[in-house]
Design an enzyme around this catalytic site. Structure first.
Site, short mmCIF file in Angstrom:
data_model
loop_
_atom_site.label_atom_id
_atom_site.label_comp_id
_atom_site.label_asym_id
_atom_site.label_seq_id
_atom_site.Cartn_x
_atom_site.Cartn_y
_atom_site.Cartn_z
N HIS A 1 0.86 -1.19 0.00
CA HIS A 1 0.00 0.00 0.00
C HIS A 1 0.89 1.23 0.00
CE1 HIS A 1 -3.19 2.81 1.14
NE2 HIS A 1 -4.02 1.86 0.75
N ASP B 1 -7.86 -5.57 0.09
CA ASP B 1 -8.28 -6.41 -1.04
C ASP B 1 -7.87 -7.86 -0.91
OD1 ASP B 1 -7.52 -3.50 -2.80
OD2 ASP B 1 -9.53 -4.35 -2.58
C1 SDX Z 1 -6.28 0.01 -2.83
O1 SDX Z 1 -4.54 4.53 -2.02
C2 SDX Z 1 -5.44 3.91 -1.38
O2 SDX Z 1 -5.84 4.29 -0.28
C3 SDX Z 1 -6.04 2.72 -2.11
C4 SDX Z 1 -7.04 1.87 -1.33
C5 SDX Z 1 -8.30 2.62 -1.05
O3 SDX Z 1 -9.01 2.23 -0.11
O4 SDX Z 1 -8.64 3.53 -1.84
O5 SDX Z 1 -6.45 1.45 -0.09
C6 SDX Z 1 -7.43 0.63 -2.13
O6 SDX Z 1 -6.03 0.34 -3.95
C7 SDX Z 1 -5.40 -0.95 -2.07
C8 SDX Z 1 -4.15 -1.42 -2.92
C9 SDX Z 1 -4.63 -2.54 -3.85
N1 SDX Z 1 -3.57 -2.88 -4.82
C10 SDX Z 1 -2.94 -4.06 -4.76
O7 SDX Z 1 -3.07 -4.88 -3.85
C11 SDX Z 1 -2.02 -4.32 -5.95
C12 SDX Z 1 -0.67 -4.86 -5.45
N2 SDX Z 1 0.02 -3.79 -4.73
C13 SDX Z 1 0.97 -2.99 -5.48
O8 SDX Z 1 0.67 -2.80 -6.82
C14 SDX Z 1 1.44 -1.76 -4.71
O9 SDX Z 1 1.73 -2.17 -3.43
C15 SDX Z 1 0.54 -0.54 -4.63
C16 SDX Z 1 0.08 -0.08 -5.96
C17 SDX Z 1 -0.63 -0.82 -3.77
C18 SDX Z 1 1.35 0.59 -3.98
O10 SDX Z 1 2.35 0.92 -4.87
P1 SDX Z 1 3.44 2.05 -4.49
O11 SDX Z 1 3.12 2.77 -3.27
O12 SDX Z 1 3.69 2.84 -5.73
O13 SDX Z 1 4.65 1.17 -4.11
P2 SDX Z 1 5.72 0.73 -5.14
O14 SDX Z 1 5.03 0.18 -6.35
O15 SDX Z 1 6.68 1.85 -5.30
O16 SDX Z 1 6.37 -0.48 -4.36
C19 SDX Z 1 7.44 -0.24 -3.45
C20 SDX Z 1 8.32 -1.48 -3.59
C21 SDX Z 1 8.67 -1.78 -5.05
O17 SDX Z 1 9.93 -2.44 -5.05
P3 SDX Z 1 11.24 -1.51 -5.42
O18 SDX Z 1 10.96 -0.94 -6.81
O19 SDX Z 1 11.33 -0.47 -4.35
O20 SDX Z 1 12.38 -2.52 -5.42
O21 SDX Z 1 7.58 -2.63 -3.13
C22 SDX Z 1 7.39 -3.54 -4.21
C23 SDX Z 1 7.64 -2.79 -5.49
O22 SDX Z 1 8.13 -3.66 -6.50
N3 SDX Z 1 6.01 -3.98 -4.12
C24 SDX Z 1 5.60 -5.23 -4.28
C25 SDX Z 1 4.22 -5.19 -4.08
N4 SDX Z 1 3.84 -3.95 -3.83
C26 SDX Z 1 4.94 -3.19 -3.87
N5 SDX Z 1 6.27 -6.36 -4.55
C27 SDX Z 1 5.50 -7.50 -4.64
N6 SDX Z 1 4.16 -7.55 -4.46
C28 SDX Z 1 3.50 -6.41 -4.17
N7 SDX Z 1 2.18 -6.43 -3.99
#
Ligand code: SDX
Length: 430
Positions: free
Chosen positions: A306, A364
């Protein structure tokens, strides 16, 4: 107003910028005069360090896993109240008295029907159309039916539009589901509470009496509370930006639904369940954990991570408890998907990669298991998220419209394209 300031100095040019403090949470540096004083913009794609607005509605402390709606902790609201009480709180800022709650419930209930010509929109879709596509279309089309509530300068019309949106989302969502399975639409019934009405519109058939299961209705109502609002997430920011141009509320909510659909946002509940189904059995979890950690593999653990929560999503805890409640009520003793989810969570939370990146289950991760057990197809999961989030979008939209300092949202950019150059005729291009 804080008297603190922050000074930015670049190549000898300085700008003294005011610092604004909130009730709780991080203060902000007001950079609105930065460009006029330095000729420079700030740069923050994804808004990781940028507050786009001031708000009194919802507060999240991502490090402590805290979520407050108008100051009330989410676990207390989910435990003691119902979804329409949460709607009232988000819209008006205070918990309703008994009389206010009764009046609000009455008003919402009497806006649940949609214009009968809305039915014709559905026949234009294939039966296997994704219900989110139908929701974007139908919610946007509501502005064609309600010209009387598109004058956003009139507070009374804004409130009518808010009531209509909150009341009609369940009806349209149920119609989208019924259409997908070839069953006739079921009209709302005014003697049912909001969530029971929705369950009946989804699962009743003309051939027999439908009896609402109060445990499932309570569980789904709580799930709606958990999804109602969440600060300036992507879809809420979309609604605010669309609303800042003066677009009507139905068009703004349609934009929010479109943004929520993405798998990185509200589409994650559908994607998370598909991921659990693809993993299938606990013995295949290590393979997927390795994929999630592999920089060259775009795969991510859906339902994990998140932007704000760097601790456990407080909603995920309540969601997990609700999952067990629903499975017990339905007599589902061993759900293989739940086994995979619980095992996956335990492995991930002990894994150095997830610990270092502070990746925890979000709302989720468990919601799909619960909704599937209730009888909803995977394609309806994000529709239910949109149904619940409509009140948050409306509350945030109203707050923006009522903000006297509100202007059209118009971000700038860092331009790295070609410098000016003269046109080259076709003949000269070789
Ligand atoms: C919702 O914003 C909100 O409040 C949203 C929400 C709401 O109520 O409105 O809470 C609802 O959207 C919840 C999130 C649902 N999405 C997912 O579950 C999809 C999987 N999660 C990721 O796509 C990600 O964690 C996000 C999109 C939720 C957050 O992305 P960020 O903040 O841009 O974080 P990032 O992509 O920069 O990740 C940071 C690091 C990265 O590695 P590095 O590039 O630093 O090496 O963490 C890794 C990412 O690769 N990472 C993950 C991961 N999520 C982040 N690695 C593996 N699996 C994951 N799920």
């Amino acid at each position: 107003m804080s008297s603190k300031t922050s000074t930015v100095t670049v190549d000898g040019t300085s700008a003294e910028l005011p610092v604004k403090e909130g009730t709780i949470g991080p203060s902000v540096i007001d950079i609105s005069k930065l460009y006029s004083q330095t000729g420079m913009f700030t740069y923050d794609p994804g808004f990781t360090s940028t507050a786009a607005t001031e708000s009194k509605i919802t507060y999240i402390d991502g490090d402590k896993g805290i979520l407050l709606y108008r100051g009330y902790p989410i676990d207390q609201l989910a435990e003691h109240g119902d979804f329409l009480e949460t709607c009232y709180l988000l819209l008006y800022g205070e918990l309703p008295t008994a009389a206010q709650k009764a009046d609000f419930d009455y008003r919402v209930t009497r806006h649940t029907m949609v214009h009968d010509q809305m039915n014709r929109f559905f026949t234009g879709f294939r039966r296997d159309a994704h219900p989110m596509a139908i929701m974007v279309a139908c919610v946007g089309a509501l502005s064609a039916f309600y010209h009387d509530s598109t004058d956003i300068s009139d507070p009374h019309q804004r409130m009518i539009a808010s009531m209509r949106m909150i009341a009609k989302m369940p009806t349209l969502a149920a119609m989208a589901y019924k259409y997908s399975i070839g069953q006739p639409f079921v009209y709302p019934q005014n003697d049912l509470d909001y969530t029971s009405n929705f369950l009946r519109m989804c699962f009743a058939v003309p051939a027999e009496e439908y009896k609402v299961n109060p445990v499932l209705s309570r569980a789904l109502d709580r799930i709606f509370i958990l999804h109602a609002d969440h600060e300036q997430n992507a879809s809420t920011s979309t609604v605010r930006l669309a609303g800042s141009s003066g677009a009507n509320p139905f068009a703004c909510i349609a934009a929010g639904i479109a943004c929520l659909w993405g798998p990185a946002h509200g589409g994650a509940n559908e994607a998370a369940l598909k991921m659990l189904e693809e993993i299938g059995t606990p013995d295949r979890i290590p393979e997927y954990i390795a994929k999630a950690k592999d920089k060259n593999d775009p795969f991510r653990l859906m339902g994990f991570g998140h932007r704000v929560y760097k601790n456990y999503d407080p909603r995920a805890r309540i969601m997990q408890k609700t999952t067990h409640e629903v499975l017990n009520e339905l007599g589902i003793k061993d759900d293989p998907l739940l086994d995979v989810a619980v095992e996956l969570e335990q492995i991930a939370l002990k894994d150095e990669y997830f610990i270092e990146k502070k990746l925890y289950p979000n709302i989720d991760f468990y919601s799909g298991i619960t909704l599937k057990a209730m009888g909803f197809p995977t394609s309806m999961f994000t529709v239910l998220f949109a149904l619940a989030r409509t009140v948050g979008w409306i509350a945030q939209w109203s707050e923006m419209i009522e903000d006297p300092s509100q202007r059209i949202g118009r971000p700038r950019q860092l331009y790295t394209g070609s410098p000016e150059r003269d046109y080259v005729t076709l003949a000269q291009r070789g």
